[in-house]
Design a protein around this motif. Structure first.
Motif, PDB file in Angstrom:
ATOM      1  N   ILE A  12       0.881  -1.178   0.000  1.00  0.00           N
ATOM      2  CA  ILE A  12       0.000   0.000   0.000  1.00  0.00           C
ATOM      3  C   ILE A  12       0.907   1.213   0.000  1.00  0.00           C
ATOM      4  N   TYR A  13       0.866   2.005  -1.073  1.00  0.00           N
ATOM      5  CA  TYR A  13       1.704   3.209  -1.118  1.00  0.00           C
ATOM      6  C   TYR A  13       1.208   4.214  -0.092  1.00  0.00           C
ATOM      7  N   PRO A  14       2.126   4.986   0.479  1.00  0.00           N
ATOM      8  CA  PRO A  14       1.711   5.969   1.476  1.00  0.00           C
ATOM      9  C   PRO A  14       0.624   6.881   0.907  1.00  0.00           C
ATOM     10  N   PRO A  19      -4.625  -1.165  -1.754  1.00  0.00           N
ATOM     11  CA  PRO A  19      -3.309  -1.720  -2.081  1.00  0.00           C
ATOM     12  C   PRO A  19      -3.040  -1.704  -3.588  1.00  0.00           C
ATOM     13  N   SER A  20      -1.815  -1.437  -3.977  1.00  0.00           N
ATOM     14  CA  SER A  20      -1.426  -1.560  -5.380  1.00  0.00           C
ATOM     15  C   SER A  20      -1.133  -3.010  -5.713  1.00  0.00           C
ATOM     16  N   VAL A  21      -0.697  -3.775  -4.698  1.00  0.00           N
ATOM     17  CA  VAL A  21      -0.575  -5.223  -4.823  1.00  0.00           C
ATOM     18  C   VAL A  21      -1.252  -5.800  -3.590  1.00  0.00           C
ATOM     19  N   GLY A  38      -0.551  -7.825 -17.377  1.00  0.00           N
ATOM     20  CA  GLY A  38      -1.795  -7.151 -17.015  1.00  0.00           C
ATOM     21  C   GLY A  38      -1.765  -5.740 -17.558  1.00  0.00           C
ATOM     22  N   PRO A  39      -2.897  -5.057 -17.515  1.00  0.00           N
ATOM     23  CA  PRO A  39      -2.964  -3.708 -18.077  1.00  0.00           C
ATOM     24  C   PRO A  39      -2.169  -2.698 -17.265  1.00  0.00           C
ATOM     25  N   SER A  40      -1.973  -1.526 -17.813  1.00  0.00           N
ATOM     26  CA  SER A  40      -1.198  -0.478 -17.153  1.00  0.00           C
ATOM     27  C   SER A  40      -1.793  -0.168 -15.772  1.00  0.00           C
ATOM     28  N   GLY A  41      -0.914  -0.096 -14.778  1.00  0.00           N
ATOM     29  CA  GLY A  41      -1.359   0.269 -13.435  1.00  0.00           C
ATOM     30  C   GLY A  41      -1.867  -0.890 -12.594  1.00  0.00           C
ATOM     31  N   CYS A  42      -1.759  -2.133 -13.096  1.00  0.00           N
ATOM     32  CA  CYS A  42      -2.331  -3.266 -12.355  1.00  0.00           C
ATOM     33  C   CYS A  42      -1.420  -3.758 -11.229  1.00  0.00           C
ATOM     34  N   GLY A  43      -0.178  -3.254 -11.175  1.00  0.00           N
ATOM     35  CA  GLY A  43       0.703  -3.635 -10.071  1.00  0.00           C
ATOM     36  C   GLY A  43       1.874  -4.537 -10.456  1.00  0.00           C
ATOM     37  N   LYS A  44       2.170  -4.630 -11.728  1.00  0.00           N
ATOM     38  CA  LYS A  44       3.265  -5.504 -12.169  1.00  0.00           C
ATOM     39  C   LYS A  44       4.615  -5.026 -11.642  1.00  0.00           C
ATOM     40  N   SER A  45       4.929  -3.748 -11.942  1.00  0.00           N
ATOM     41  CA  SER A  45       6.236  -3.223 -11.521  1.00  0.00           C
ATOM     42  C   SER A  45       6.351  -3.223 -10.006  1.00  0.00           C
ATOM     43  N   THR A  46       5.246  -2.891  -9.341  1.00  0.00           N
ATOM     44  CA  THR A  46       5.280  -2.884  -7.873  1.00  0.00           C
ATOM     45  C   THR A  46       5.611  -4.285  -7.349  1.00  0.00           C
ATOM     46  N   SER A  47       4.986  -5.302  -7.916  1.00  0.00           N
ATOM     47  CA  SER A  47       5.264  -6.682  -7.485  1.00  0.00           C
ATOM     48  C   SER A  47       6.737  -7.017  -7.667  1.00  0.00           C
ATOM     49  N   ASP A 160      11.760  -5.880 -16.138  1.00  0.00           N
ATOM     50  CA  ASP A 160      10.557  -5.061 -16.235  1.00  0.00           C
ATOM     51  C   ASP A 160      10.468  -4.447 -17.627  1.00  0.00           C
ATOM     52  N   GLU A 161       9.634  -5.021 -18.466  1.00  0.00           N
ATOM     53  CA  GLU A 161       9.423  -4.551 -19.838  1.00  0.00           C
ATOM     54  C   GLU A 161      10.740  -4.258 -20.555  1.00  0.00           C
ATOM     55  N   PRO A 162      11.680  -5.198 -20.565  1.00  0.00           N
ATOM     56  CA  PRO A 162      12.998  -4.877 -21.119  1.00  0.00           C
ATOM     57  C   PRO A 162      12.991  -4.657 -22.630  1.00  0.00           C
ATOM     58  N   THR A 193       5.509  -7.715 -18.365  1.00  0.00           N
ATOM     59  CA  THR A 193       5.125  -7.103 -19.639  1.00  0.00           C
ATOM     60  C   THR A 193       3.635  -6.794 -19.602  1.00  0.00           C
ATOM     61  N   HIS A 194       3.190  -5.835 -20.452  1.00  0.00           N
ATOM     62  CA  HIS A 194       1.753  -5.633 -20.559  1.00  0.00           C
ATOM     63  C   HIS A 194       1.243  -6.288 -21.841  1.00  0.00           C
ATOM     64  N   ASP A 195       2.174  -6.950 -22.560  1.00  0.00           N
ATOM     65  CA  ASP A 195       1.864  -7.512 -23.870  1.00  0.00           C
ATOM     66  C   ASP A 195       1.553  -9.003 -23.725  1.00  0.00           C
TER      67      ASP A 195
HETATM   68  N1  LIG Z   1       5.528   5.481  -5.847  1.00  0.00           N
HETATM   69  C1  LIG Z   1       4.196   5.381  -5.916  1.00  0.00           C
HETATM   70  N2  LIG Z   1       3.388   6.060  -5.084  1.00  0.00           N
HETATM   71  C2  LIG Z   1       2.047   5.947  -5.117  1.00  0.00           C
HETATM   72  N3  LIG Z   1       1.400   5.156  -5.985  1.00  0.00           N
HETATM   73  C3  LIG Z   1       2.137   4.441  -6.851  1.00  0.00           C
HETATM   74  C4  LIG Z   1       3.573   4.518  -6.878  1.00  0.00           C
HETATM   75  N4  LIG Z   1       4.034   3.701  -7.858  1.00  0.00           N
HETATM   76  C5  LIG Z   1       2.944   3.144  -8.407  1.00  0.00           C
HETATM   77  N5  LIG Z   1       1.799   3.574  -7.822  1.00  0.00           N
HETATM   78  C6  LIG Z   1       0.422   3.141  -8.153  1.00  0.00           C
HETATM   79  O1  LIG Z   1       0.316   1.753  -7.943  1.00  0.00           O
HETATM   80  C7  LIG Z   1      -0.419   1.137  -8.987  1.00  0.00           C
HETATM   81  C8  LIG Z   1       0.428   0.054  -9.634  1.00  0.00           C
HETATM   82  O2  LIG Z   1       1.529   0.660 -10.294  1.00  0.00           O
HETATM   83  P1  LIG Z   1       2.610  -0.191 -11.091  1.00  0.00           P
HETATM   84  O3  LIG Z   1       3.696   0.736 -11.479  1.00  0.00           O
HETATM   85  O4  LIG Z   1       2.988  -1.375 -10.282  1.00  0.00           O
HETATM   86  O5  LIG Z   1       1.761  -0.639 -12.363  1.00  0.00           O
HETATM   87  P2  LIG Z   1       2.233  -1.473 -13.655  1.00  0.00           P
HETATM   88  O6  LIG Z   1       1.343  -2.667 -13.723  1.00  0.00           O
HETATM   89  O7  LIG Z   1       3.688  -1.702 -13.634  1.00  0.00           O
HETATM   90  O8  LIG Z   1       1.812  -0.473 -14.839  1.00  0.00           O
HETATM   91  P3  LIG Z   1       2.573  -0.147 -16.250  1.00  0.00           P
HETATM   92  O9  LIG Z   1       2.186  -1.256 -17.194  1.00  0.00           O
HETATM   93  O10 LIG Z   1       1.937   1.151 -16.654  1.00  0.00           O
HETATM   94  O11 LIG Z   1       4.030  -0.053 -16.005  1.00  0.00           O
HETATM   95  C9  LIG Z   1      -0.843   2.252  -9.924  1.00  0.00           C
HETATM   96  O12 LIG Z   1      -2.159   2.600  -9.623  1.00  0.00           O
HETATM   97  C10 LIG Z   1       0.106   3.378  -9.613  1.00  0.00           C
HETATM   98  O13 LIG Z   1      -0.493   4.618  -9.831  1.00  0.00           O
END
Ligand SMILES: Nc1ncnc2c1ncn2[C@@H]1O[C@H](COP(=O)(O)OP(=O)(O)OP(=O)(O)O)[C@@H](O)[C@H]1O
Ligand SMILES: [Mg+2]
Length: 365
Positions: A12-14, A19-21, A38-47, A160-162, A193-195
């Motif tokens: 959970i980002y501050p 939760p983002s994940v 998954g689509p943009s913003g679904c939490g891939k990079s965060t995971s 991450d999306e290399p 990847t989002h692809d």
């Molecule tokens: N540093 C941060 N602070 C607050 N919220 C964040 C932060 N980084 C990401 N988020 C939010 O967390 C969610 C997941 O982000 P994340 O970057 O993991 O998505 P993603 O699946 O990698 O998307 P993309 O395909 O666009 O790269 C999004 O809603 C994003 O706005």
């Protein structure tokens, strides 16, 4: 080498209200190539960043092999990461870029040279070792970024999306190279990847995320053949699966003139829904002669010819309403725009989902 476990891992980002994940549970086997998609913003990079130690884990745990790494700093996790923006050092040669992490770690010069040369050989970069990055093509730079990760011989690769900086053609050839390389090295890899095509072609298994929640983790084949819910059904496959909401009739559902049977027990999942959603992939329609009772008539709006086959984007009437359908047709039987074709879904290739909850309702064969 090692396995990787996400155990109800949550981020959970501050200041965020959700939760983002969210309680991610994922077991990745030693040597496996797992793709997070998954689509943009679904939490891939965060995971991925949680596994790398670049993002706090607010709840749950992450393990690499038997080690609980949840609160370890990145440098103690024995991982190497390749980012979308791999930012090579412009003033260093390819060899210096590749060996930089080892130099920082205090490895001696001759050992660095040996490891860099080994990696360069694997990546077909030997003749470029003394060049600067600006004198390389996009694909070659991407391989240098891979090389930086390889020389460290980590337990886990994170990517991450290399390939997103590469043009379409180079992306296709490089994804084959990366998948082949990973299999040769046998290093556990988590790849983002989002692809969905990239996910299906590269992964041993694919994990689909939506809004921070894991939807399904499965082999590419199972993911395609048995999507667990409406979201996965629509996300995996290109062009996407046709999804049509139809009324429930006695013992099944009606799609045009054909009835798709569903057993009573499977219909329980539909709850109080009056309709279910039927899914048919574009290649799972059979073209039938006009006048048959079973077919649905599709008016052809657009035709995409791909040589080996073609996709018809058309409109049909289902339950009195206009509905867009995509139908794959053989390459030498492409209908013209404005024509009407008649199609039936191929038996046992139809998917049925609860319209409300989206869950898959198995179909009896
Ligand atoms: N540093 C941060 N602070 C607050 N919220 C964040 C932060 N980084 C990401 N988020 C939010 O967390 C969610 C997941 O982000 P994340 O970057 O993991 O998505 P993603 O699946 O990698 O998307 P993309 O395909 O666009 O790269 C999004 O809603 C994003 O706005
Ligand atoms: Mg991302």
């Amino acid at each position: 080498m090692a396995s990787v476990t996400y155990d109800k891992a949550t981020r959970i980002y501050p200041g965020a209200d959700k939760p983002s994940v969210n309680a991610l549970d994922l077991d990745i086997a030693d040597g496996e190539f797992l793709v997070l998609v998954g689509p943009s913003g679904c939490g891939k990079s965060t995971s991925l960043r949680m596994l790398a130690g670049l993002e706090d884990v607010n709840d749950g745990a992450i393990r690499i092999g038997d080690r609980d790494v949840t609160h370890l700093p990145p440098k103690d996790r024995d991982i190497a990461m390749v980012f979308q923006n791999y930012a090579l050092y412009p003033h260093m040669t390819v060899a210096e870029n590749m060996g930089f992490a080892l130099k920082i770690a205090g490895v001696n010069k001759s050992e660095i040279r040996t490891k860099v040369e080994e990696a360069a050989k694997i990546l077909d970069l030997t003749e470029y070792l003394d060049r600067k990055p600006k004198a390389l093509s996009g694909g070659q730079r991407q391989r240098v970024a891979m090389g930086r990760a390889i020389v460290r011989q980590p337990q886990v690769f994170l990517m991450d999306e290399p390939l997103s900086n590469l043009d379409a053609k180079l992306r296709v050839s490089t994804r084959t190279q990366i998948a082949g390389l990973q299999r040769r090295l046998g290093i556990t890899t988590v790849y983002v990847t989002h692809d969905q095509t990239e996910a299906l072609t590269m992964g041993d298994r694919v994990a689909v995320l939506k809004d921070g929640v894991l939807q399904q983790v499965d082999t590419p084949r199972n993911m395609y053949d048995k999507p667990a819910n409406l979201f996965v059904a629509g996300f995996i496959g290109s062009p996407a699966m046709n999804l049509v909401e139809v009324p429930l009739v006695d013992g099944g559902v009606k799609f045009g003139g054909s009835v798709v049977n569903i057993s009573r027990e499977n219909l329980v999942g539909a709850g109080s829904d009056k309709t279910v959603t039927v899914g048919v992939r574009p290649e799972h329609f059979q073209i039938v002669p006009a006048g048959g009772i079973e077919g649905v008539a599709v008016t052809v709006n657009v035709v995409e010819e791909l040589g080996s086959d073609g996709f018809v984007y058309g409109t049909t009437k289902i339950g009195g309403e206009d509905k867009d359908l995509v139908v794959r047709v053989p390459g030498r039987q492409i209908p013209a725009r404005g024509e009407t074709i008649h199609v039936v879904p191929i038996a046992n290739e139809t998917h049925v989902f609860a319209t409300g909850s989206g869950v898959r309702l198995s179909v009896c064969d």
